[in-house]
Design a protein around this motif. Structure first.
Motif, mmCIF file in Angstrom:
data_model
loop_
_atom_site.group_PDB
_atom_site.id
_atom_site.type_symbol
_atom_site.label_atom_id
_atom_site.label_comp_id
_atom_site.label_asym_id
_atom_site.label_seq_id
_atom_site.Cartn_x
_atom_site.Cartn_y
_atom_site.Cartn_z
ATOM 1 N N VAL A 153 27.742 10.865 15.051
ATOM 2 C CA VAL A 153 26.801 10.129 15.899
ATOM 3 C C VAL A 153 26.826 8.638 15.564
ATOM 4 N N SER A 154 26.241 7.854 16.464
ATOM 5 C CA SER A 154 26.182 6.408 16.279
ATOM 6 C C SER A 154 25.078 6.031 15.308
ATOM 7 N N GLU A 155 25.104 4.767 14.848
ATOM 8 C CA GLU A 155 24.057 4.266 13.970
ATOM 9 C C GLU A 155 22.706 4.299 14.664
ATOM 10 N N SER A 156 22.681 3.970 15.943
ATOM 11 C CA SER A 156 21.417 3.964 16.692
ATOM 12 C C SER A 156 20.816 5.359 16.744
ATOM 13 N N PHE A 157 21.659 6.360 16.972
ATOM 14 C CA PHE A 157 21.165 7.738 17.018
ATOM 15 C C PHE A 157 20.592 8.149 15.667
ATOM 16 N N LYS A 158 21.289 7.774 14.592
ATOM 17 C CA LYS A 158 20.791 8.103 13.248
ATOM 18 C C LYS A 158 19.428 7.481 13.012
ATOM 19 N N HIS A 159 19.252 6.229 13.422
ATOM 20 C CA HIS A 159 17.964 5.552 13.238
ATOM 21 C C HIS A 159 16.850 6.248 14.016
ATOM 22 N N PHE A 215 18.119 10.329 0.323
ATOM 23 C CA PHE A 215 18.942 11.013 1.327
ATOM 24 C C PHE A 215 19.448 10.033 2.379
ATOM 25 N N ALA A 216 18.542 9.203 2.895
ATOM 26 C CA ALA A 216 18.923 8.281 3.964
ATOM 27 C C ALA A 216 19.944 7.247 3.491
ATOM 28 N N THR A 217 19.802 6.762 2.267
ATOM 29 C CA THR A 217 20.707 5.712 1.789
ATOM 30 C C THR A 217 22.033 6.278 1.275
ATOM 31 N N TYR A 218 21.986 7.374 0.514
ATOM 32 C CA TYR A 218 23.204 7.901 -0.095
ATOM 33 C C TYR A 218 23.991 8.825 0.836
ATOM 34 N N VAL A 219 23.314 9.598 1.692
ATOM 35 C CA VAL A 219 24.001 10.560 2.560
ATOM 36 C C VAL A 219 24.260 9.978 3.948
ATOM 37 N N LEU A 220 23.208 9.439 4.585
ATOM 38 C CA LEU A 220 23.367 8.899 5.935
ATOM 39 C C LEU A 220 23.825 7.444 5.942
ATOM 40 N N TRP A 278 16.814 9.403 15.026
ATOM 41 C CA TRP A 278 16.619 10.742 14.439
ATOM 42 C C TRP A 278 15.728 10.661 13.196
ATOM 43 N N VAL A 279 16.105 9.767 12.295
ATOM 44 C CA VAL A 279 15.359 9.615 11.045
ATOM 45 C C VAL A 279 13.919 9.189 11.321
ATOM 46 N N ALA A 280 13.736 8.252 12.229
ATOM 47 C CA ALA A 280 12.393 7.754 12.541
ATOM 48 C C ALA A 280 11.544 8.839 13.193
ATOM 49 N N PHE A 281 12.123 9.594 14.139
ATOM 50 C CA PHE A 281 11.358 10.615 14.860
ATOM 51 C C PHE A 281 10.815 11.678 13.917
ATOM 52 N N PHE A 282 11.675 12.203 13.061
ATOM 53 C CA PHE A 282 11.229 13.304 12.213
ATOM 54 C C PHE A 282 10.368 12.822 11.054
ATOM 55 N N TYR A 283 10.522 11.563 10.665
ATOM 56 C CA TYR A 283 9.620 11.033 9.639
ATOM 57 C C TYR A 283 8.215 10.841 10.209
ATOM 58 N N ILE A 284 8.129 10.355 11.442
ATOM 59 C CA ILE A 284 6.818 10.193 12.085
ATOM 60 C C ILE A 284 6.195 11.557 12.387
ATOM 61 N N LEU A 285 7.027 12.518 12.824
ATOM 62 C CA LEU A 285 6.519 13.876 13.056
ATOM 63 C C LEU A 285 5.962 14.465 11.765
ATOM 64 N N TYR A 286 6.678 14.245 10.667
ATOM 65 C CA TYR A 286 6.187 14.699 9.359
ATOM 66 C C TYR A 286 4.813 14.106 9.055
ATOM 67 N N GLY A 287 4.656 12.798 9.239
ATOM 68 C CA GLY A 287 3.396 12.144 8.919
ATOM 69 C C GLY A 287 2.233 12.684 9.726
ATOM 70 N N ILE A 338 22.184 4.685 5.572
ATOM 71 C CA ILE A 338 21.292 3.807 6.331
ATOM 72 C C ILE A 338 20.838 2.663 5.437
ATOM 73 N N ASP A 339 20.802 1.481 5.999
ATOM 74 C CA ASP A 339 20.423 0.281 5.256
ATOM 75 C C ASP A 339 18.978 0.398 4.758
ATOM 76 N N PRO A 340 18.703 0.052 3.484
ATOM 77 C CA PRO A 340 17.327 0.076 2.980
ATOM 78 C C PRO A 340 16.365 -0.792 3.778
ATOM 79 N N LYS A 341 16.863 -1.840 4.432
ATOM 80 C CA LYS A 341 15.983 -2.688 5.247
ATOM 81 C C LYS A 341 15.383 -1.900 6.399
ATOM 82 N N PHE A 342 16.199 -1.038 7.017
ATOM 83 C CA PHE A 342 15.673 -0.205 8.099
ATOM 84 C C PHE A 342 14.649 0.781 7.559
#
Length: 467
Positions: free
Chosen positions: A115-121, A42-47, A123-132, A49-53
């Motif tokens: 949204v900006s790239e920074s916002f996407k990063h 989802f993150a790579t194909y839809v958003l 967003w993705v990080a927050f909800f992934y950590i919340l999931y964990g 986002i670079d795989p490195k991030f």
């Protein structure tokens, strides 16, 4: 005497408890398996986002989550949230809400917001950590609860099989249908399909955890909590004892291998079918191929384990899995149908592992009480799950970093020939390596035989009757 009195006020262990455990594993699997299988895609194909991030995010978030496991897992051993006598259910009720929210928001197509790239990063990080963190908050008490639902090894084996049914129902049922939602007719990503997937997973999580709490009874959660507090609880002491628990260390190592296998297949199976075979929806057919095999094992697996010993049966199944995985790695298969068939047959080893693993964990916790005369189920179970998080961290962060290193380009219409070849090698190497790790854990480290477990169970029952 108080413990025995509390036990007699409940109905005997039965089908309701097993159904509850099926729903309990379904609840966590709705979110956990979906994140593992499709968040990177989802993150790579839809958003875009670079795989490195994503590699950095997986590494940091999962290591934090792994360290967090024993801490959150010790909460039920430290504090009670309810006066009902239940030790684990109240924690599940608390954490299931943020867990459902994490997948609902995590798979939103925020690109449409401009949204900006920074916002996407962020967003993705927050909800992934919340999931964990939320998944830890539900899975820790759920796993440890088996040891207060019943003390009989044969009944705990039934709970283990029930968990396997729940996880398999989501893994082969729900997840098998997801590729039909997330790819359109031209094999392009479908953001709306991801949102439908997330809504189903969130609702399934909440409904299934509610059914777990209604159907399953904690029979051996001591109601005399004041006495527990007087005896004292030492987190450090329990962890030190766990490091001397060889069966626990063995199943931890084997589970690292298992999670490398499962997570690697979930995350990179999609890339193999999409890039190497140009048939992403074939992943659905490959998943369905495993269903009759797995269903058959649910009927014969417990009988084989009882007759020949769980450890012996699992070892043979994993050796077979290793042979098939080695063949797929060393011999590139051109036919996507033949590849899917071989992979499904090889997964017999993983099906046996899923069927038996929770019974192995229960045996290791019994061994701990037998050897150290202490039983902090939540802390010990979370110590075990620490190993599972390490397994997912290794494959999610490490393999994702390799994906970036080989030149995979997010959002590209097509990848280079070198990248496609490397994707196939990576996707088949992970299961091969994982089987080796599993065999080392089960055969060389875990050292409890069926007779040992029976002896320990009888000794613990004798101690309880003398209390």
């Amino acid at each position: 005497m108080e413990k025995n009195k509390n036990k007699q006020n409940h109905r005997p262990f039965g089908v309701k408890d097993q159904l509850g455990y099926i729903f309990g594993d379904m609840a966590g699997s709705f979110v956990n398996l979906t994140f593992d299988a499709f968040y990177l895609i989802f993150a790579t194909y839809v958003l875009n986002i670079d795989p490195k991030f994503m590699s950095t995010l997986f590494l940091v978030a999962r290591l934090f989550d792994a360290i967090n496991d024993p801490i959150i897992g010790s909460f039920p051993d430290r504090w009670r949230l309810s006066k009902s006598g239940d030790k684990f259910k109240p924690w599940i009720k608390l954490f299931m809400w943020p867990l459902a929210a994490s997948i609902f928001f995590g798979f939103m197509n925020i690109n449409s917001w401009g949204v900006s790239e920074s916002f996407k990063h962020i967003w993705v990080a927050f909800f992934y950590i919340l999931y964990g963190m939320s998944y830890t908050g539900t899975s820790m008490p759920f796993g440890a609860m088996a040891n207060v639902v019943t003390k009989k090894p044969e009944e705990r084996s039934k709970l283990s099989a029930s968990r396997a049914i729940g996880g398999t129902a989501i893994g082969f049922g729900f997840l098998g249908l997801v590729p039909l939602l997330i790819w359109d007719k031209q094999n392009n990503p479908n953001p709306q399909g991801y949102m439908i997937m997330a809504i189903i997973a969130a609702l399934g999580c909440l409904i299934s955890y509610t059914l777990l709490n209604k159907l399953t009874i904690e029979r051996y959660s001591s109601p005399n909590y004041d006495n527990e507090k007087k005896e004292g609880y030492s987190f450090t002491k329990t962890l030190k004892e766990a490091l001397k628990n060889r069966p626990l260390l063995g199943i931890m190592l084997a589970s690292i291998g298992s999670l490398i296998y499962i997570t690697g297949n979930s995350q990179f199976g999609g890339f193999v079918y999409k890039e190497f075979y140009q048939a992403p929806k074939m992943q659905t057919i490959a998943t369905f191929l495993q269903i009759p095999i797995t269903v058959a094992l649910f009927f014969i697996g417990p009988k084989l384990g009882q007759k020949y010993g769980k450890r012996n049966v699992l070892s043979i199944a994993l050796v077979f899995n290793l042979i098939v995985s080695a063949f797929l790695f060393f011999v590139p298969i051109k036919s996507v149908g033949f590849y899917a068939l071989l992979y499904s047959i090889g997964n017999i080893g993983q099906s046996f592992f899923i069927l038996y693993v929770w019974a192995f964990v229960g045996d290791a916790i019994d061994y701990h009480e037998y050897k150290f005369n202490s039983r902090n189920d939540g802390t010990l179970y979370s110590t075990y799950t620490f190993s599972r998080k390490i397994g997912t961290t290794i494959v999610s962060a490490g393999a994702t970093a390799i994906l970036a290193a080989i030149g995979f380009v997010s959002g590209a219409d097509a990848q280079s020939h070198e990248v496609v070849t490397a994707v196939r090698s990576l996707g088949t190497a992970i299961p091969f390596i994982a089987c080796i790790v599993e065999l080392i854990g089960i055969k060389l480290v875990f050292n409890l035989t069926a007779k040992d477990s029976e002896k320990i169970s009888h000794e613990l029952a004798k101690r309880e009757s003398n209390d």
